[in-house]
Design an enzyme around this catalytic site. Structure first.
Site, PDB file in Angstrom:
ATOM      1  CG  HIS A 160      -6.017  -1.470   8.601  1.00 44.70           C
ATOM      2  ND1 HIS A 160      -5.871  -0.108   8.730  1.00 44.70           N
ATOM      3  CD2 HIS A 160      -4.810  -1.986   8.949  1.00 44.70           C
ATOM      4  CE1 HIS A 160      -4.645   0.171   9.130  1.00 44.70           C
ATOM      5  NE2 HIS A 160      -3.970  -0.957   9.270  1.00 44.70           N
ATOM      6  CG  ASP A 204      -0.333  -0.342   2.525  1.00 42.03           C
ATOM      7  OD1 ASP A 204       0.911  -0.316   2.602  1.00 42.03           O
ATOM      8  OD2 ASP A 204      -1.058  -0.632   3.493  1.00 42.03           O
ATOM      9  CG  ASN A 232      -8.754  -0.423  11.731  1.00 51.96           C
ATOM     10  OD1 ASN A 232      -7.896  -1.193  11.313  1.00 51.96           O
ATOM     11  ND2 ASN A 232      -9.096   0.685  11.075  1.00 51.96           N
ATOM     12  CD  GLU A 292      -8.337   1.879   7.271  1.00 51.72           C
ATOM     13  OE1 GLU A 292      -8.464   1.063   8.207  1.00 51.72           O
ATOM     14  OE2 GLU A 292      -7.431   2.746   7.248  1.00 51.72           O
TER      15      GLU A 292
HETATM   16  P1  PGA Z   1       2.099  -1.606  12.421  1.00 51.78           P
HETATM   17  O1  PGA Z   1       0.917  -1.323  11.441  1.00 51.78           O
HETATM   18  O2  PGA Z   1       2.861  -2.781  11.871  1.00 51.78           O
HETATM   19  O3  PGA Z   1       2.906  -0.361  12.402  1.00 51.78           O
HETATM   20  O4  PGA Z   1       1.492  -1.926  13.757  1.00 51.78           O
HETATM   21  C1  PGA Z   1       0.289  -2.336  10.764  1.00 51.78           C
HETATM   22  C2  PGA Z   1      -0.953  -1.814  10.100  1.00 51.78           C
HETATM   23  O5  PGA Z   1      -1.549  -0.839  10.589  1.00 51.78           O
HETATM   24  O6  PGA Z   1      -1.368  -2.417   9.105  1.00 51.78           O
END
Ligand code: PGA
Length: 233
Positions: free
Chosen positions: A131, A62, A129, A136
């Protein structure tokens, strides 16, 4: 079917890297989707000492809608945390360009590039959350690669990544092409992911927790450290 592996916190990065290195030995031209963020950093650190990426193709999962050069961008994180440390760069690295004139065309280009050979292995992290990438809560199970509005906590995460500016949008490989990967590894570490990991694995399978949709796929491995697994029912 999910293969859940719970690993002691201290050996979590090397356990994943061991398996990844074996996978690359068997399939040196593997086509992979890779995430950025904080979760994969120790795994990338371990892998960068091993190499094995010279013939691979990498699709970056992404990208934030930030100006090029912002240190919080996913391309900057991938470069910093993995690519710049490898003894040999991958044969091909594909990234979504949020500066493209026609963003819809850019997303179609990406889906076509993925479709030309598919994804052999997708590594994913996930947000608190639920995602996957920037898919999302509420994302369709067959959503294509597209421009998305970010959830508030995803926007807040930008600060953790050292972004100079902020944004409300991003571009993500859709759940459709992601869930079609031949193999998916979900990387989960730390207690702050413990509640959402339990919801993803034991709650309802629903787009409201995109990671729960992994339970509809074959060949998914969840690599959880003991802290992340500490709330599993
Ligand atoms: P993080 O984020 O590895 O920094 O916890 C992962 C995400 O939000 O997909």
């Amino acid at each position: 079917m999910i293969d859940l592996r719970v690993i002691a916190d201290a050996s979590w990065p090397s356990a994943i890297a061991d398996e990844w290195a074996r996978r690359l030995e068997r399939d040196p031209a593997l086509r992979m989707c890779l995430p950025t963020g904080s979760t994969p950093v120790p795994v990338y650190e371990d892998m960068s000492e091993r190499g094995g990426f010279a013939d691979t193709t990498i699709f970056l999962l992404d990208e934030f809608g930030l100006p090029s050069g912002d240190p919080g961008r996913c391309d900057a994180m991938l470069e910093r945390d993995l690519l710049s440390r490898l003894p040999e760069r991958p044969a091909q690295v594909e990234m979504l360009d949020p500066q493209a004139k026609d963003l819809q065309a850019e997303c179609r280009r990406f889906d076509q590039a993925i479709a030309d050979g598919g994804l052999g292995l997708s590594l994913l992290g996930f947000g608190r959350n639920g995602h996957l990438g920037m898919n999302e809560p509420g994302s369709d199970v067959d959503s294509p690669t597209r421009v998305v509005n970010l959830a508030q906590e995803t926007i807040e995460g930008l600060r953790r990544y050292g972004a100079d500016t902020t944004t409300t949008w991003g571009m993500t490989i859709g759940l459709g092409p992601l869930l079609a990967s031949s193999e998916i590894w979900l990387l989960v570490s730390g207690e702050r992911k413990a509640t959402i990991l339990d919801r993803a694995l034991n709650g309802p399978v629903s787009p409201s927790v995109p990671a729960s949709l992994l339970r509809t796929c074959d060949r998914v491995t969840v690599w959880a450290d003991e802290s992340a697994a500490s709330h599993l029912r």
